[in-house]
Design an enzyme around this catalytic site. Sequence first.
Site, PDB file in Angstrom:
ATOM      1  N   ASP A   1      11.131   6.905   3.080  1.00 49.33           N
ATOM      2  CA  ASP A   1       9.832   6.423   2.644  1.00 49.33           C
ATOM      3  C   ASP A   1       9.939   4.886   2.642  1.00 49.33           C
ATOM      4  O   ASP A   1      11.048   4.340   2.650  1.00 49.33           O
ATOM      5  CB  ASP A   1       9.548   6.972   1.238  1.00 49.33           C
ATOM      6  CG  ASP A   1       8.296   6.380   0.646  1.00 49.33           C
ATOM      7  OD1 ASP A   1       7.253   6.406   1.320  1.00 49.33           O
ATOM      8  OD2 ASP A   1       8.360   5.864  -0.495  1.00 49.33           O
TER       9      ASP A   1
ATOM     10  N   ASP B   1       7.435   2.227   0.797  1.00 54.12           N
ATOM     11  CA  ASP B   1       7.075   1.539  -0.453  1.00 54.12           C
ATOM     12  C   ASP B   1       7.893   2.079  -1.625  1.00 54.12           C
ATOM     13  O   ASP B   1       7.840   3.269  -1.925  1.00 54.12           O
ATOM     14  CB  ASP B   1       5.580   1.749  -0.754  1.00 54.12           C
ATOM     15  CG  ASP B   1       4.685   1.116   0.315  1.00 54.12           C
ATOM     16  OD1 ASP B   1       4.876  -0.072   0.595  1.00 54.12           O
ATOM     17  OD2 ASP B   1       3.804   1.816   0.848  1.00 54.12           O
TER      18      ASP B   1
ATOM     19  N   GLY C   1       2.955   7.384  -3.054  1.00 56.22           N
ATOM     20  CA  GLY C   1       3.123   8.271  -1.902  1.00 56.22           C
ATOM     21  C   GLY C   1       1.824   8.838  -1.359  1.00 56.22           C
ATOM     22  O   GLY C   1       1.813   9.512  -0.338  1.00 56.22           O
TER      23      GLY C   1
ATOM     24  N   ARG D   1      -4.330   5.993   1.036  1.00 56.52           N
ATOM     25  CA  ARG D   1      -5.303   5.081   0.436  1.00 56.52           C
ATOM     26  C   ARG D   1      -6.553   5.857  -0.023  1.00 56.52           C
ATOM     27  O   ARG D   1      -7.018   5.699  -1.144  1.00 56.52           O
ATOM     28  CB  ARG D   1      -5.693   4.018   1.466  1.00 56.52           C
ATOM     29  CG  ARG D   1      -6.147   2.719   0.867  1.00 56.52           C
ATOM     30  CD  ARG D   1      -6.475   1.722   1.963  1.00 56.52           C
ATOM     31  NE  ARG D   1      -5.337   1.401   2.814  1.00 56.52           N
ATOM     32  CZ  ARG D   1      -5.433   0.777   3.979  1.00 56.52           C
ATOM     33  NH1 ARG D   1      -6.609   0.392   4.434  1.00 56.52           N
ATOM     34  NH2 ARG D   1      -4.354   0.519   4.691  1.00 56.52           N
TER      35      ARG D   1
ATOM     36  N   SER E   1       1.786   4.769   4.373  1.00 58.63           N
ATOM     37  CA  SER E   1       1.098   3.485   4.511  1.00 58.63           C
ATOM     38  C   SER E   1       0.659   3.187   5.939  1.00 58.63           C
ATOM     39  O   SER E   1       1.401   3.384   6.887  1.00 58.63           O
ATOM     40  CB  SER E   1       2.010   2.358   4.027  1.00 58.63           C
ATOM     41  OG  SER E   1       1.392   1.110   4.287  1.00 58.63           O
ATOM     42  N   ARG E   2      -0.551   2.668   6.030  1.00 62.42           N
ATOM     43  CA  ARG E   2      -1.043   2.213   7.332  1.00 62.42           C
ATOM     44  C   ARG E   2      -0.541   0.805   7.637  1.00 62.42           C
ATOM     45  O   ARG E   2      -0.731   0.299   8.731  1.00 62.42           O
ATOM     46  CB  ARG E   2      -2.572   2.211   7.334  1.00 62.42           C
ATOM     47  CG  ARG E   2      -3.114   3.612   7.259  1.00 62.42           C
ATOM     48  CD  ARG E   2      -4.619   3.657   7.155  1.00 62.42           C
ATOM     49  NE  ARG E   2      -5.019   5.027   7.423  1.00 62.42           N
ATOM     50  CZ  ARG E   2      -5.865   5.386   8.385  1.00 62.42           C
ATOM     51  NH1 ARG E   2      -6.425   4.486   9.146  1.00 62.42           N
ATOM     52  NH2 ARG E   2      -6.149   6.651   8.577  1.00 62.42           N
TER      53      ARG E   2
ATOM     54  N   ASP F   1      10.714   7.756  -3.501  1.00 62.06           N
ATOM     55  CA  ASP F   1      10.558   7.310  -4.893  1.00 62.06           C
ATOM     56  C   ASP F   1       9.378   8.005  -5.574  1.00 62.06           C
ATOM     57  O   ASP F   1       9.170   7.803  -6.769  1.00 62.06           O
ATOM     58  CB  ASP F   1      10.337   5.791  -4.968  1.00 62.06           C
ATOM     59  CG  ASP F   1       8.981   5.384  -4.435  1.00 62.06           C
ATOM     60  OD1 ASP F   1       8.578   5.919  -3.369  1.00 62.06           O
ATOM     61  OD2 ASP F   1       8.302   4.548  -5.064  1.00 62.06           O
TER      62      ASP F   1
HETATM   63  C1  BG6 Z   1       2.361   4.759   0.090  1.00 58.25           C
HETATM   64  C2  BG6 Z   1       2.289   4.118  -1.277  1.00 58.25           C
HETATM   65  O1  BG6 Z   1       3.599   4.456   0.670  1.00 58.25           O
HETATM   66  O2  BG6 Z   1       1.320   4.268   0.928  1.00 58.25           O
HETATM   67  C3  BG6 Z   1       0.889   4.279  -1.877  1.00 58.25           C
HETATM   68  O3  BG6 Z   1       3.240   4.735  -2.127  1.00 58.25           O
HETATM   69  C4  BG6 Z   1      -0.143   3.734  -0.902  1.00 58.25           C
HETATM   70  O4  BG6 Z   1       0.841   3.571  -3.097  1.00 58.25           O
HETATM   71  C5  BG6 Z   1      -0.006   4.470   0.438  1.00 58.25           C
HETATM   72  O5  BG6 Z   1      -1.455   3.932  -1.413  1.00 58.25           O
HETATM   73  C6  BG6 Z   1      -1.004   3.982   1.487  1.00 58.25           C
HETATM   74  O6  BG6 Z   1      -0.713   2.656   1.787  1.00 58.25           O
HETATM   75  P1  BG6 Z   1      -1.655   1.657   2.608  1.00 58.25           P
HETATM   76  O7  BG6 Z   1      -0.760   0.468   2.862  1.00 58.25           O
HETATM   77  O8  BG6 Z   1      -2.039   2.365   3.873  1.00 58.25           O
HETATM   78  O9  BG6 Z   1      -2.827   1.369   1.748  1.00 58.25           O
HETATM   79 MG    MG Z   2       7.102   5.318  -1.992  1.00 59.21          MG
END
Ligand code: BG6
Ligand code: MG
Length: 218
Positions: A9, A11, A46, A49, A115-116, A169
Amino acid sequence: MAIRGLIFDLDGVLVDSARYHFEAWKKLAASLGIDFTLEQNEELKGISRADSLKKIMNWGGLELSDQAFSDAMERKNTWYLELIQGMSPKEALPGSRAFIESAKGTYGLALGSASRNARSILQRVELLSFFDALVDGNDTNRSKPDPQVFQLAAERLGQKPEECVVFEDAVAGVQAAKAAGMRVIGVGAPDVLHQADAVIDGFSGFGPKEMERRLMAV
Ligand code: BG6
Ligand code: MG
């Protein structure tokens, strides 16, 4: 079963960005007249958005039009991007780079993130080139705890789920890895991540040998 693939993962595991997501969601929620606690924030880790925003709206009993919903997501992301603007390799979590360097070559290495922004963050912290496969929020349409992100990562590594170990995490991420039939090492607090096969508090002093040892009986 031998371990052949490691799926990370992003973040809160490789990069110290979970606190910036929290800060940006907190600001967005406040702008909508909603407050939420650190405990509730564990439920956002995790999660994509869009699904995060749906949870926050739910907590606040708020409904938004489609337009207001996408505006809110964009505002959150703009704040988040402002917070990580100056991100440098220093923001890689302690020991994460050393762990990846020592695992490179022995194991296939993949990213499995919701995450994007994952690719640009990996670039900023100079970890992108270590990965054999990347799966991020642009490749998936189901949020953790759905196993999709990790299934796709194993597929791209050309490995079976039972040969992969996930580092996570988030509670939802640990559940996603288990649902994919993978072993999982939680990165964080053992009481929060109790469904993981082993829990570490970070990568400092932790290497592939120790990983093999901790998972030997699993
Ligand atoms: C995850 C984070 O890795 O990505 C979340 O733990 C976050 O908190 C999600 O909302 C989406 O991320 P992003 O950067 O696309 O907004
Ligand atoms: Mg994470």
